[in-house]
Structure formats: C-alpha cells, structure tokens
Design a protein around this motif. Structure first.
Motif, PDB file in Angstrom:
ATOM      1  N   ASP A 214       0.819  -1.219   0.000  1.00  0.00           N
ATOM      2  CA  ASP A 214       0.000   0.000   0.000  1.00  0.00           C
ATOM      3  C   ASP A 214       0.847   1.262   0.000  1.00  0.00           C
ATOM      4  O   ASP A 214       0.530   2.245  -0.670  1.00  0.00           O
ATOM      5  N   THR A 219       1.618   1.762  -6.058  1.00  0.00           N
ATOM      6  CA  THR A 219       1.589   3.025  -6.787  1.00  0.00           C
ATOM      7  C   THR A 219       2.738   3.096  -7.790  1.00  0.00           C
ATOM      8  O   THR A 219       2.547   3.484  -8.938  1.00  0.00           O
ATOM      9  N   ARG A 222       2.130   0.779 -10.765  1.00  0.00           N
ATOM     10  CA  ARG A 222       0.994   1.161 -11.614  1.00  0.00           C
ATOM     11  C   ARG A 222       1.289   2.442 -12.374  1.00  0.00           C
ATOM     12  O   ARG A 222       0.807   2.656 -13.474  1.00  0.00           O
ATOM     13  N   TYR A 223       2.076   3.302 -11.741  1.00  0.00           N
ATOM     14  CA  TYR A 223       2.427   4.580 -12.370  1.00  0.00           C
ATOM     15  C   TYR A 223       3.945   4.739 -12.368  1.00  0.00           C
ATOM     16  O   TYR A 223       4.489   5.506 -11.580  1.00  0.00           O
TER      17      TYR A 223
ATOM     18  N   LEU B 107      -5.211   3.989  -2.417  1.00  0.00           N
ATOM     19  CA  LEU B 107      -4.060   4.559  -3.105  1.00  0.00           C
ATOM     20  C   LEU B 107      -4.367   5.986  -3.541  1.00  0.00           C
ATOM     21  O   LEU B 107      -5.450   6.286  -3.968  1.00  0.00           O
ATOM     22  N   MET B 139     -11.614  -0.060 -12.503  1.00  0.00           N
ATOM     23  CA  MET B 139     -10.957   1.244 -12.598  1.00  0.00           C
ATOM     24  C   MET B 139      -9.462   1.118 -12.277  1.00  0.00           C
ATOM     25  O   MET B 139      -8.639   1.851 -12.832  1.00  0.00           O
ATOM     26  N   GLN B 140      -9.126   0.176 -11.395  1.00  0.00           N
ATOM     27  CA  GLN B 140      -7.702  -0.041 -11.104  1.00  0.00           C
ATOM     28  C   GLN B 140      -6.947  -0.414 -12.376  1.00  0.00           C
ATOM     29  O   GLN B 140      -5.787  -0.069 -12.550  1.00  0.00           O
ATOM     30  N   GLY B 141      -7.626  -1.138 -13.259  1.00  0.00           N
ATOM     31  CA  GLY B 141      -6.992  -1.473 -14.530  1.00  0.00           C
ATOM     32  C   GLY B 141      -7.007  -0.313 -15.497  1.00  0.00           C
ATOM     33  O   GLY B 141      -6.021  -0.045 -16.189  1.00  0.00           O
ATOM     34  N   ALA B 143      -7.550   3.142 -15.006  1.00  0.00           N
ATOM     35  CA  ALA B 143      -6.994   4.464 -14.669  1.00  0.00           C
ATOM     36  C   ALA B 143      -5.561   4.678 -15.172  1.00  0.00           C
ATOM     37  O   ALA B 143      -5.277   5.739 -15.750  1.00  0.00           O
ATOM     38  N   PRO B 144      -4.627   3.730 -14.976  1.00  0.00           N
ATOM     39  CA  PRO B 144      -3.271   3.988 -15.469  1.00  0.00           C
ATOM     40  C   PRO B 144      -3.227   4.289 -16.972  1.00  0.00           C
ATOM     41  O   PRO B 144      -2.442   5.135 -17.415  1.00  0.00           O
ATOM     42  N   ASP B 161      -5.799   8.537  -8.462  1.00  0.00           N
ATOM     43  CA  ASP B 161      -6.466   7.248  -8.687  1.00  0.00           C
ATOM     44  C   ASP B 161      -6.737   6.613  -7.322  1.00  0.00           C
ATOM     45  O   ASP B 161      -5.835   6.116  -6.677  1.00  0.00           O
ATOM     46  N   SER B 163      -9.094   4.229  -6.848  1.00  0.00           N
ATOM     47  CA  SER B 163      -9.895   3.012  -7.044  1.00  0.00           C
ATOM     48  C   SER B 163      -9.508   1.945  -6.031  1.00  0.00           C
ATOM     49  O   SER B 163      -8.357   1.864  -5.621  1.00  0.00           O
ATOM     50  N   LYS B 164     -10.481   1.155  -5.650  1.00  0.00           N
ATOM     51  CA  LYS B 164     -10.240   0.105  -4.650  1.00  0.00           C
ATOM     52  C   LYS B 164     -11.038  -1.129  -5.046  1.00  0.00           C
ATOM     53  O   LYS B 164     -12.245  -1.042  -5.285  1.00  0.00           O
TER      54      LYS B 164
END
Lengths: 466, 333
Positions: A214, A219, A222-223, B107, B139-141, B143-144, B161, B163-164
C-alpha cells in the motif's frame, strides 16, 4: 476460501476434530482429507476441482501403466515419456497457449505468414503449476519405486493435499507417502510451533506485506513515471521485502496447518536475503521449486558434469524454465534470464580464482541484483519495468518520511532474519509453557493485534497467481 | 480422539470463538460485503457490544477525522433531491468504521507536485485539470491507461487514482463511495470525477434494517439514490463527472446487474447533464453472448477480456481508454 479468511477458520474447526478422530482408520482418514481438499478447491472454482479430479485419475492411470510394464525397459521409458507429456500438456495448454498465440499474431504477419493458431478459451485451474510439478514427481516415483502405493486414493490425496494445493511448497511423492505412513500423521504435531508459524505468517502477510504494498509498491508499479528516484528505489526495495514476506508468510501458514494434520512440509525459505551470492540465494529461496528444477531438469540435462560450456547452458535453461514457470509473460522470462546470467557471472568469477568478497559486500551486491531482477518479475511489461528503472535517475523532489520508515523497517527485518531460528525456539517455548488458557489468551491478543493492523478485506497471496 | 488432539481442539476453538466475539462487528461487515448476509439479523445486539467497544477504543485519529469529515460532507437528502428533478429523498447515511478504515489504505497518486491546498473546484481548466478516478478493480486497470493518455495533453495536471477493488455502491458499510467522493472533492478540489464500478453491486442492499432485494424496483430506486448522491453533490460543486458504463459480463448475475446498473448510470448522468461513456460497443455488448475476444481488422481475433469474464486484458483496456481520453480532451478544450 483463503487460509487467512474467517470462513477458513470456522471450516477448520469443523474439519480438524473429524480428521483427528479418524486416526485409527487411516484409509477413511485419507478419504476425508481428499474430500476436504476438493471441497476447499471448489470454493475457488468447481471447474478447477473437476479438472483436478480428471487429472488425478489420468496420472494414476499413467502410473499404473508405467508400473505394469515391468520387464521391457524400452516400453517403460516410452510409457513414462508419454505420461510426462500428458502430465505437463494441461499446464502448457492452459497457461502458455494464449501467450504463444499472441507472439504468433505479432510476428507472423511481419514475416508474410498468416497466424494459424485458433483462439481458445481455457480456464487456468488454480495451483496448476504446483500440482503439475507434483504429478511429475509422482510419475517418476512410480517409475523408480518397486513397491509404490498404487491406489487411486493415494494419487488423489497427494495431488490435492489442501495445505499445499494452491501455492506449494511443491511436495515430492516419495516424501509425501513416507510421511503419511508415519504413525504421527493424522494427529496434531508440534502444536505450539504450528501456532507460532501460523501467527507469524499472518503477521507477515496481513500486516507487513500489505503495508509495503500500500505504501510503496503498488503506486510505483501502476504509475512507473510518477515518482522520483528515491521513491522509486524505495518501491523496488519494498517489493523485494513484500514478495518475501508474502510468500514466506504463506509458506509458514501452510507449514503450521500441515503440522495440525500431523504432516511436515519441507522448508521453502531459509532467510534468502542473507545469502552472499545468487547460488546461495537459490538454496534459500523457494527451495522446493529450485530443488525440483535442479533434480528434474538441470541434472537430467547433464547438470555440471556435462562440461564447461554445456553446464552453463544447462544452468541458463534451468533458470529460464524457473522464470517462465511463474507465468506466460516476457517479464518472467527476463527475470529468469537475469538470474541465469548472474549465475554465469558467479561461475566465471569463481573460475578466475579472484577469492571471496567480504561477506557484507557480497551480501549487498546480491541483494541489489535480486532487487533489480524483481522489477521485471513485478512489472506488467518489460517497457514498464524499464520505465521504472529509468525513474531511479530522477532527483528526489522532497524529503519522504516513508522512506526513512522503510529504512528502519529494513534494519529490524535483517536483525530478525539473522535471529529467526532463535526467535522461533523462544516463542515456541513460551507457547509450550503457556499450554491451556494462557495460550488461548496469547493467541487472542496476538491475532487481535494482527487484525487491528491489517487493511480491510482479505488480501490475496502473490503466489496464488502461479 | 486422543487427549492431545482434544486439548488442541479446545485451544483452537476457544481462540477462534473469542476472536470472533472481539471482531463480531467487523466480521458482520465482512460477511455483508462478501456474501451479502447480515449477522445483526440473526444475533442479539448485546453480542456486538465487545467488538463495538473495542472498535471505538482502537479507532485511530485518521479514522476519527475521516468519520467527522464524512459527517460534515454528507449531502443532506433534501439537498441531493433538490438538485435533480423528480428525485426522491433518502435517509442521511452514516459511514461505518470499516469504510473509514478502507479509506486509510486506498491509493492516491499525485501525478504533479502542485499542492492540493488553495486550488478551487470548478469547471475543468484546460491548463491543469484536477481529476479523481473512483471505482473498483475495473478502474484499477483502466486508470493507469487513461492517466497516461491524458498526461500527454495535460503534463501538469493532478490525477488521483483512488480506485479500490471489491467496492461498489451496494455495501456502504464496507466502502462508501458517495461519502468518499464528497470528502475528496472538498479536500483536494477536484474539477472532474471519472467513475467506473458495478460488478460488485448486483446483491441485496441492507439499510436501516431494511433489505432491498436485487433486482427489485425498490433495489433499483435505492441504487439510483446512491448514484444521485454523487451526481447531485458534483452538480452543486460544479464538478464534472464522467460515468463509465459496463460492458458485457460472463456470469449471469453480474451481467443482469450490468444491464440494470447501466440503465441507472445512463439515465442519471444525462439527467444531471454529465457524460455517460458506454463501453459495450468497444469490448462486448450486453445483449450478446459473452466472448473474451473481438475481431480486429488487422490482427484477427484479439483477446480483450480476462478469464474471470469481468476484467480486461491490456488490449481491452487500451480499446476503452483511447476514446475515453479523447472524450475528456474534447470536453475540456
């Protein structure tokens, strides 16, 4: 149903007394164990459970066929080869077909050829990589052993043994059947140690691994272009810790649960981040996989007795297979290749006779290299991994308090890693002496602390994917 | 059973029972979110006292702050109703501890260094929009991909972002999206919210001791009121909303849910003058049998959906994100 879910705790309370009460009726006990495995598997996927049943019957049939051709060695070898192809084909078809088809789609038109592989819709059964490797050990054992238990029940209970069904450790047939013939099998064994392992595994997974994911890891991956160099470095290191705490935490829970069934599963981790080189790392990390690859792939290929260059090729092949075993993605291939290349460098370094590095330096270099390779293991694509690695060059934009916390956590982690055996003996001793209501109080307090500190919901284990 | 087995059982059973009692309230929330059953319907309220007492004792400052903020930002029913013609009032929602706890672990991705404080919510500026991405694992998928696409046009934008996975609008007790969106919009001055959720929602809704059975008319109205809660708040605050619709789903219940939910999302988004972004034409229509793949003119059949029949492959996510990014850019030009 995850091992760390409330449902599992309640189901275990129903199952364990029934299982223990059948200790004097071994066959019935094994049937109950098999049935419970299939019920548990069905909570994940009824289709997967059906596939496992058909697969177990097939492997049992193959084992019988191999055993029945006792005199003609050539026929036995043929039967064994066909059985191994059948045994691994379901893994290859369900896990790798789409990947190969995608490569064909991407490359064939460029060569002026048409893609010829049809689209399929396979369901990948949970834990298939694990039970396939176990099936390989079963067939090899049936081939080698003269007096192997040959009933369908034995094949079924081995391939579906629920503590290790979803993510290992990978069991070997000869060890498993020796273990279940033991008088102590079927009754709780080393209970204080089992409780310690389960609680420690839960803390590792639910508290520390979740916190690292977390706070640092998710993060960043993903980014990959969002963070500065310091945050990216922290994320990469945090992932190295996360995957260890997650997978070794899982293995601890499984070891504890298996002990409650009276079964000793083999150790899967022995503090791999204390290794001084990659060879040692692989003797400490996911031990049941690395020893499987050594014994069933590397040695049959010729191992280290095949001559200098051939040995290095065998080593690289073994590491590539280890990588791609984790999933159909170029990232796993690169991860395996990086470890293979690292091993080759170590071998070359040894051949040059440059002497041993100081332990701290060797350990630090190994850690850095392993952490670097984990980037490819975790990233969705090689591009994404490369992007993340490039971020390491971005100067820090601000002071990040979280990074300081990670440093402190790492210090504590290494200290406890070095003292793991002492800590286990100490905690087990305390639990032993507190047997009774004091132990109940301790379990409640410790599990309360773990649940209090964990995020909401039931997180999934990383290795459930494989 | 041997003596040692009996003793072990007593120790384990006592530990599980006591732990259950200490966490009964959270367990209720968990079972409600996962299996849509409510323990409070079957067990006496007094059994919940220890867990509720402990929860209040161990509640962190962050959770208290969140609960207080949620209480302040909850749009009163009359306000929500007044913003939309024909809408019905609903009782004031009180976020549960679990929602606050879930918030703590979500996140947040700041894509630029621009500070949140001092920014004003309002119409999206072309210079540097501040956009919140809300939703579940879909959305987790997504959004990036969307953020990567938008950053090419808005390099200084602020994207968050949040999303959860496993969240939605049905089980507010587990995760309360309307409250969360209100909090975040007020705190971080977002100018736009992109929402993509729904597969976790086709289950009965429990609220104030009343059960709304999926997919009854009362369920639809209750679900609609939760969508309105978000939209009415955003309308009031001049925050733009893009609601992403659901594509085809494999599982019957999820598919039925997607049909019902899409209707609600579309009607309410249009009612409030926001964008509804359909995805059915991109990765699978709900009136067709589910297929993982679609025909690509160049590559032939390409796989766009994951094995679970809900999520997407990277190819599928690209197919959705490209036109979505174009829509957002066109809207904020």
């Amino acid at each position: 149903m995850s091992f760390i879910s409330p449902e599992f705790a309640f189901a275990a309370l129903l199952f364990l007394p029934l299982f223990w009460s059948l200790h004097s009726k071994r066959t019935l006990q094994l049937w109950v164990l098999t049935l419970s495995s299939y019920l548990l598997y069905s909570t994940w996927s009824p289709e997967g459970a059906a596939i496992l049943l058909v697969y177990s019957i097939s492997m049992w049939g193959c084992g019988n066929l191999i055993n029945s051709i006792a005199k003609e060695k050539a026929w036995r070898v043929l039967a064994m080869s066909v059985s191994l192809i059948l045994c691994t084909s379901i893994l290859l078809m369900t896990k790798y077909y789409d990947f190969l088809r995608q490569i064909a789609i991407d490359t064939l038109p460029g060569l002026g050829l048409q893609d010829f592989l049809p689209l399929t819709d396979f369901v990948v059964p949970a834990g298939i990589s694990f039970f396939t490797f176990q099936a390989v050990t079963y067939l090899v054992w049936r081939y080698r052993a003269e007096k192997a238990p040959s009933s369908l029940l034995h094949a079924a209970v081995f391939l579906s043994f629920w503590p290790t069904l979803f993510a290992g450790p990978i069991l070997r047939a000869e060890d498993f059947f020796k273990n279940i013939q033991d008088e102590e099998f079927g009754l709780p064994r080393e209970v204080p140690r089992a409780i310690y392992l389960i609680l420690l595994g839960m803390a590792q997974k639910l508290v520390f691994s979740s916190w690292l994911a977390d706070t640092f890891v998710d993060t960043a991956f993903r980014y990959p272009d969002a963070l500065d160099g310091l945050q990216t470095g922290a994320a990469i290191w945090a992932y190295s810790l996360q995957i260890f705490l997650d997978f070794s935490g899982y293995s601890l829970i499984v070891t504890g649960l298996a002990l409650l069934l009276g079964y000793r599963v083999p150790a899967n981790f022995t503090q791999p981040y204390l290794a001084r080189d990659l060879r040692e790392f692989w003797r400490r990390w996911h031990i049941t996989l690395s020893s499987f690859i050594r014994d069933y792939i590397y040695i049959p290929l010729g191992g280290s007795k095949a001559g200098g260059v051939r040995t290095q090729i065998n080593l690289m092949l073994a590491m590539l297979i280890s990588g791609i075993w984790h999933g159909a993605n170029t990232t796993f291939f690169v991860w395996g290749a990086l470890h293979g290349a690292g091993m080759l460098v170590i071998n070359a370094y040894g051949k040059l006779g440059l002497g041993k590095m100081p332990r701290v330096l060797a350990n630090a270099l190994t850690l850095l290299y392993v952490a670097f390779a984990w980037v490819f293991f975790r990233a969705n694509s090689c591009d994404s991994a490369w992007q993340l690695l490039q971020q390491l060059a971005v100067p820090p934009s601000a002071f990040h308090a979280d990074v300081g916390l990670l440093c402190a956590f790492s210090v504590v982690f290494f200290f406890l890693s070095a003292q793991a055996a002492t800590l286990e003996a100490w905690a087990t001793g305390i639990f032993e002496r507190a047997w009774g209501w004091r132990l109940v109080t301790m379990i409640c307090l410790l599990s309360f602390g773990v649940v209090q500190l964990c995020p909401s919901g039931i997180p999934s284990f990383i290795y459930y994917r494989f | 059973m041997s003596t040692s087995a009996r003793q072990t059982f007593l120790i384990l059973a006592s530990s599980v029972c006591i732990s259950t009692l200490l966490w009964l309230d959270s367990l209720d929330g968990y079972l409600n979110a996962r299996y849509h059953v409510q323990l409070t319907d079957y067990l006496p309220d007094s059994l919940f006292t220890p867990s509720r007492t402990l929860a209040s004792v161990f509640r962190t400052d962050d959770e208290e702050e969140s609960t207080a903020a949620a209480e302040q930002t909850n749009t009163p029913p009359d306000t929500a109703a007044s913003a939309a013609p024909g809408s019905q009032s609903e009782p004031l929602e009180q976020p549960a501890l679990l929602a606050a706890q879930a918030r703590k672990h979500s996140l947040g991705v700041a894509q630029s260094a621009s500070p949140a404080s001092g920014a004003q919510s309002g119409p999206v500026s072309t210079g540097q929009p501040r956009i919140l991405f809300a939703g579940d694992s879909m959305m987790q998928g997504l959004a990036p991909f969307v953020i990567a696409g938008l950053r090419k046009t808005y390099p200084n934008a602020y994207f968050s972002d949040q999303s959860k996975q496993s969240t939605g609008l049905t089980v507010k007790r587990y995760f309360d999206w309307p409250t969360r969106i209100k909090e975040e919009v007020l705190k971080q001055k977002f100018q736009a919210v992109v929402i993509f959720l729904g597969p976790n929602d086709p289950w009965d809704i429990y609220e104030d001791g009343v059960r709304y059975t999926f997919p009854s008319e009362k369920w639809v109205e209750k679900y609609r009121s939760r969508v309105r809660e978000v939209l009415a708040f955003c309308k009031e605050r001049n925050v733009d909303v893009i609601w992403v619709g659901l594509p085809n789903m494999r599982d019957g219940r999820v598919k039925q849910g997607a049909i019902v939910e899409n209707k609600v999302f579309q009607e309410e988004a249009l009612q409030y003058g926001f964008d509804y972004f359909p995805t059915e034409h991109l990765v699978g229509s709900l009136d067709m049998p589910f297929q993982k793949q679609i025909d690509d003119p160049v590559k032939g059949k390409v796989v766009v959906r994951a094995d679970d029949g809900i999520h997407f492959t990277p190819t599928g996510l690209r197919l959705i994100s490209s036109p979505l990014v174009e829509l957002m850019k066109a809207r904020w030009q």
